[in-house]
Motif scaffolding. Sequence first.
Motif, PDB file in Angstrom:
ATOM      1  N   TYR A 105      33.564  53.150 -66.635  1.00  0.00           N
ATOM      2  CA  TYR A 105      34.641  52.480 -66.241  1.00  0.00           C
ATOM      3  C   TYR A 105      35.118  51.737 -67.447  1.00  0.00           C
ATOM      4  O   TYR A 105      34.347  51.315 -68.523  1.00  0.00           O
ATOM      5  N   ARG A 106      36.596  51.534 -67.563  1.00  0.00           N
ATOM      6  CA  ARG A 106      37.084  50.565 -68.644  1.00  0.00           C
ATOM      7  C   ARG A 106      37.988  49.207 -67.833  1.00  0.00           C
ATOM      8  O   ARG A 106      38.772  49.825 -67.060  1.00  0.00           O
ATOM      9  N   SER A 107      37.509  48.449 -67.993  1.00  0.00           N
ATOM     10  CA  SER A 107      38.299  47.274 -67.515  1.00  0.00           C
ATOM     11  C   SER A 107      39.400  46.792 -68.515  1.00  0.00           C
ATOM     12  O   SER A 107      38.949  46.050 -69.417  1.00  0.00           O
ATOM     13  N   VAL A 139      32.582  48.900 -53.342  1.00  0.00           N
ATOM     14  CA  VAL A 139      32.009  48.056 -54.381  1.00  0.00           C
ATOM     15  C   VAL A 139      32.924  47.803 -55.573  1.00  0.00           C
ATOM     16  O   VAL A 139      33.358  48.481 -56.338  1.00  0.00           O
ATOM     17  N   THR A 140      32.860  46.398 -55.859  1.00  0.00           N
ATOM     18  CA  THR A 140      33.814  45.927 -56.887  1.00  0.00           C
ATOM     19  C   THR A 140      33.140  45.225 -57.976  1.00  0.00           C
ATOM     20  O   THR A 140      32.306  44.158 -57.784  1.00  0.00           O
ATOM     21  N   PHE A 141      33.289  45.354 -59.394  1.00  0.00           N
ATOM     22  CA  PHE A 141      32.853  44.662 -60.255  1.00  0.00           C
ATOM     23  C   PHE A 141      34.098  43.647 -60.739  1.00  0.00           C
ATOM     24  O   PHE A 141      35.106  44.099 -61.147  1.00  0.00           O
ATOM     25  N   VAL A 142      33.792  42.381 -60.754  1.00  0.00           N
ATOM     26  CA  VAL A 142      34.600  41.294 -61.367  1.00  0.00           C
ATOM     27  C   VAL A 142      34.176  40.630 -62.391  1.00  0.00           C
ATOM     28  O   VAL A 142      33.042  40.106 -62.436  1.00  0.00           O
ATOM     29  N   PRO A 143      34.641  40.903 -63.684  1.00  0.00           N
ATOM     30  CA  PRO A 143      34.108  40.371 -64.894  1.00  0.00           C
ATOM     31  C   PRO A 143      34.657  38.976 -64.931  1.00  0.00           C
ATOM     32  O   PRO A 143      35.423  38.308 -64.416  1.00  0.00           O
ATOM     33  N   ASN A 144      33.779  38.143 -65.737  1.00  0.00           N
ATOM     34  CA  ASN A 144      33.715  36.974 -65.884  1.00  0.00           C
ATOM     35  C   ASN A 144      34.998  36.814 -66.911  1.00  0.00           C
ATOM     36  O   ASN A 144      35.146  37.386 -67.702  1.00  0.00           O
ATOM     37  N   VAL A 151      34.547  45.910 -71.028  1.00  0.00           N
ATOM     38  CA  VAL A 151      35.484  44.969 -70.489  1.00  0.00           C
ATOM     39  C   VAL A 151      36.160  44.603 -71.906  1.00  0.00           C
ATOM     40  O   VAL A 151      35.787  43.906 -72.720  1.00  0.00           O
ATOM     41  N   GLY A 152      37.557  44.778 -71.510  1.00  0.00           N
ATOM     42  CA  GLY A 152      38.460  44.248 -72.858  1.00  0.00           C
ATOM     43  C   GLY A 152      39.096  42.897 -72.777  1.00  0.00           C
ATOM     44  O   GLY A 152      38.858  42.396 -71.815  1.00  0.00           O
ATOM     45  N   GLN A 153      39.355  42.470 -73.831  1.00  0.00           N
ATOM     46  CA  GLN A 153      40.104  41.328 -74.034  1.00  0.00           C
ATOM     47  C   GLN A 153      41.466  41.091 -73.280  1.00  0.00           C
ATOM     48  O   GLN A 153      42.192  42.282 -73.601  1.00  0.00           O
ATOM     49  N   SER A 154      42.100  40.409 -72.634  1.00  0.00           N
ATOM     50  CA  SER A 154      43.501  40.267 -72.525  1.00  0.00           C
ATOM     51  C   SER A 154      44.432  40.122 -73.441  1.00  0.00           C
ATOM     52  O   SER A 154      43.925  39.782 -74.677  1.00  0.00           O
ATOM     53  N   SER A 155      45.469  40.767 -73.436  1.00  0.00           N
ATOM     54  CA  SER A 155      46.563  40.700 -74.238  1.00  0.00           C
ATOM     55  C   SER A 155      47.870  40.845 -73.693  1.00  0.00           C
ATOM     56  O   SER A 155      48.146  40.939 -72.612  1.00  0.00           O
ATOM     57  N   SER A 156      48.959  40.072 -74.338  1.00  0.00           N
ATOM     58  CA  SER A 156      50.143  39.903 -74.092  1.00  0.00           C
ATOM     59  C   SER A 156      50.995  40.836 -74.766  1.00  0.00           C
ATOM     60  O   SER A 156      51.199  41.210 -75.747  1.00  0.00           O
ATOM     61  N   SER A 157      51.981  41.248 -73.687  1.00  0.00           N
ATOM     62  CA  SER A 157      53.217  42.147 -74.276  1.00  0.00           C
ATOM     63  C   SER A 157      54.510  41.632 -74.059  1.00  0.00           C
ATOM     64  O   SER A 157      55.119  41.404 -72.941  1.00  0.00           O
ATOM     65  N   THR A 158      54.965  41.320 -75.193  1.00  0.00           N
ATOM     66  CA  THR A 158      56.377  40.390 -74.923  1.00  0.00           C
ATOM     67  C   THR A 158      57.667  41.415 -75.388  1.00  0.00           C
ATOM     68  O   THR A 158      57.637  42.133 -76.291  1.00  0.00           O
ATOM     69  N   VAL A 159      58.639  41.308 -74.385  1.00  0.00           N
ATOM     70  CA  VAL A 159      59.841  42.211 -74.866  1.00  0.00           C
ATOM     71  C   VAL A 159      61.004  41.058 -74.959  1.00  0.00           C
ATOM     72  O   VAL A 159      61.025  40.192 -74.242  1.00  0.00           O
ATOM     73  N   ARG A 160      61.650  41.275 -76.093  1.00  0.00           N
ATOM     74  CA  ARG A 160      62.681  40.367 -76.363  1.00  0.00           C
ATOM     75  C   ARG A 160      64.077  40.649 -76.219  1.00  0.00           C
ATOM     76  O   ARG A 160      64.347  41.896 -76.584  1.00  0.00           O
ATOM     77  N   TYR A 161      64.936  40.155 -75.756  1.00  0.00           N
ATOM     78  CA  TYR A 161      66.467  40.428 -75.777  1.00  0.00           C
ATOM     79  C   TYR A 161      67.353  39.049 -76.052  1.00  0.00           C
ATOM     80  O   TYR A 161      66.794  37.883 -76.227  1.00  0.00           O
ATOM     81  N   SER A 162      68.611  39.416 -76.279  1.00  0.00           N
ATOM     82  CA  SER A 162      69.553  38.222 -76.519  1.00  0.00           C
ATOM     83  C   SER A 162      70.764  38.468 -75.697  1.00  0.00           C
ATOM     84  O   SER A 162      71.093  39.680 -75.372  1.00  0.00           O
ATOM     85  N   SER A 163      71.444  37.389 -75.460  1.00  0.00           N
ATOM     86  CA  SER A 163      72.752  37.395 -74.658  1.00  0.00           C
ATOM     87  C   SER A 163      73.373  36.348 -75.302  1.00  0.00           C
ATOM     88  O   SER A 163      73.255  35.302 -75.693  1.00  0.00           O
ATOM     89  N   SER A 164      74.916  36.668 -75.743  1.00  0.00           N
ATOM     90  CA  SER A 164      76.075  35.987 -76.395  1.00  0.00           C
ATOM     91  C   SER A 164      77.140  35.797 -75.492  1.00  0.00           C
ATOM     92  O   SER A 164      77.644  37.121 -74.937  1.00  0.00           O
TER      93      SER A 164
END
Length: 736
Positions: free
Chosen positions: A314-316, A392-397, A426-439
Amino acid sequence: FYRYVSPDHQNHGVGGTEKYYRNPGTNQWGLSEISFIPNTSFSGTATIRYTGYGDNGSAFTGMIQVKVASTGDVAYSTAKNRPLAFSSEDFQAICMGKTGRPFSYITFEQPAANRGTLYYNYSTTGQYSQQVTPTTRYYSGSNPRLDQITFVPAEDYTGTVEIPYHCIDTSGSTYNGKVTLNVYSPDGNKDGTVHYDTRKNTNVTLHRGDFDDACHAELDASLYYIRFDDLPRSSEGVLYYRYSSSSRTRVDTNERYYYSSSKYINDITFVPASDFSGKVTIPFTGYISGNRDSFKGTLVIEVGDANGSGTVTYRSTNGNEITFEAADFNGVSRDLTGENLNYIRFTDTPAAREGDLYYRYNSKTGKYSDEVGTGTSERYYRSGGSRNISEVTFVPNGSFSGTVSIPFTGRNSQGEEFNGAVSIEVGQSSSSTVRYSSSGGVAAVFRASDFRNAASGALGRNLSYIRFNSLPSSSQGTLYTNYNGGVTVSTSVRTGTDYYVSGSPSIDQISFVPQSGYQGTVSIPYVGYDNTGDRCSGTVEITVTNNVPVVVPPASVFTDLGGYDWAASAIEYLYDNGVVTGTSANRFSPGQQIRRGDFALMICRAFRFDTSNPNSGFADVSSGSYYAGAIAAARNLGIVQGDGTRFLPDNSLTREDAMTMICRAMSASGKNVSSVSTSVLSAFSDGGQVSDYARTSVAALVQLGVVTGTSDQRLAPRSPISRAEMAVILQRVMVL
C-alpha cells in the motif's frame, strides 16, 4: 433429447425406432424439436447417422456432424493501464456451454489490489465508480448489469490476473468459473513478443488478441494465422490444442493456427511440466492475409515458483490512513498456495514511531473498536468470521515518513499456512496551491484544470474531486456555483460537498465574488481526492484589487471574435472540451447561422452520446456524412424527430428548436430538468410567440438561467440562432 428444456428438465431421449416429421401432424413428433446436448467434457466432432424417407416412400441415408468446441472459460487481454469492460455475451456463451441454459446472475471476487480492481459503472474520474462486491448479483438484462463491470489494471502492472466467479443459470444450476486476463505492455510487443505469467502447475490458454497485437507492432496489419517454429522441451511443458481431461492433441509445427477460423489460436493451452518453474521460450511465425508478409515472433511463458513469502503493498499519500482490503490478502494466498484465503494473524505490529493498527477505525472521529494485536485468537477473515480483514486500518504517526512492514501468517481454505507481510510506504504531506486574481469586483472563475495540475504531484494520480474545509468570511466575499452576474440560479458553495474535475457539481462552475470594497488576499483551504480515496491538502489564494480591469477577449485559436466578448469565453470553453472546432483553422464565424446537422453533432459531443451508428433513418442524411452518427444518436434518444422522413440537416436552426433539442438532450443524459410553468415566458415581450411544442423546453431553460433573452427582453424564438448564441447557451448547460 426431444423437447429438451434444461439439465434439470431434459424430457426424454431420442431412440432409433421413433419417426420425426418435417411437418408433424396430430400425435406425430417434430424434427425441429430435437436438441443435441454435448457432454460438458466433450470437444470434437459428434456424428449422428439417420435414415430419411420421402413423400413417395423412397429412403436415403445421411449423417449429421456437430463440431463441439471446448467451452473453456472467459478470457480477455488488455494493455497496461488500459481499463477493460466485461461483456455479458462472453459469460452467456460459457454458461450455455456448461449448463445448456443462459445465466441468471453472476457474482465476482475481487482480484488482488496489486493486480487490479473490478468496478461497477466505471468512470475515469472516479465519480460514478464503485467496487464490485462478492455479495452483489450482476445480471444480463437488468440492473446491476454485468455489462457495466470494468476491470482496471493496477498502475503499470503486467501479467496474468485470475478472477473467480460463481454463476447461477436460469434453472438454478450453478458452476464456479474463472476469468483470465492477460495484462500486457504495449511496448513489449515491438519485437513480436507475446508474454504470459503463470504459477507452477497452472495451465495458460493463449489469446489471439496478443498475437494480433504483435502482428500490428511488427507489420502494422491484422494477423491471419501463426505457425510454431519449435516447441517447448518436455521438461518445460507441452502445447496442446483443445486441451481437456479427455483430449490431449499436441500442437504441431506443420499446422496453421488462425485468428478467426479453425484451428483457433484461442484453443491452444500451455501445460507446464510438473513442478517446473522458469522461463519458456517458443518461437513462432505470424502471417497476414494472403501470405503477403510475415514476421518472426516469440511466445514467452514465465512459470513462477509458488514457494516463498507474499507481500501486500500500500501507499499512504500525504500521511493518510490506509484501510486494508481482504482481496489483496486473498491474492497472496492464491499466488502462494493456489487456494482462497480463510484468515490471517499479524505476527508483529508497527513501531509507535511509525503508527498504529486499529479495527473499525472511524477517520472522521478518530474512534475505533480495538487496537490490533498479535494474539493467536486475533484472526481476521477474508469473509465470514467475527472480524474482517477489510475493517483493519493503519494510521501513520503524523511525523513519520518511510516504509512500514507488518508481518502476518495466513491460512488458506484447505488449512495450509503461509507467511506474508504488509508493506506500507508513508509519504510526507505536501500542499497544492491554486492562485487567482480579481479586479474591480469581477468574479474569479475557477478552472478544474488548475486544481488538477496543482494536485497531480502530491497525489501521484489524477485529481477526481475537491472539498472545502472552510469558506471565506463574508467581509472578503462569497463562493458561488453557476454565478452569472447575480442571477437566481447561483448557489453558495458548501463545506463537505464534493466538486468534481469532470462531473456535477463541477469545479468549473465555482466562482469567487469579492465583497464590494474589499482588497487583499483570500485563502481558502481545500482537500483534493483521487479516485482511490487518496487525498492531499491545498489552498486557493485569490488576490483582490479595486483596479477596473480592461476587458480583453480570452486567448483563443480564433481570430474573428472581435465584438463578441460576451461569447468569447463560452466559445473557448467549447473548443477546449472538443465540442466545436470552428469553420476553419482560426475562424469560428460567431455571427453565422448554425445548421441543424452541425448542432446535432455539437450536442452529441457536449453530452458524450455514442455516435458509432451512422444509420439515422432520415432520407436526406447520408450515412457517409460527418454528422450522420450524431443525427442517428439524437433520433434514437428522442432528441430530434424531423418531419418523419427528412431532417433537413443543412437548414438553419431556430432558437426555439435549439432550446428544445438541448432540453431533450439534458433529459436523455440524466440531468434533472424539472417541469416548470410556462408562465415564466410572460416575462418576455414575445413569450407568446413560442410554438406549442417548444414552450415547456424554453420555459425550463429560462428557469435554469440558461436562457436570459436578448437585451430588449425578447426570446426571438423563431429567429435563426447564431453560432455565438449557441456557444453561450450550450456552455451554460454543460456546467450546470
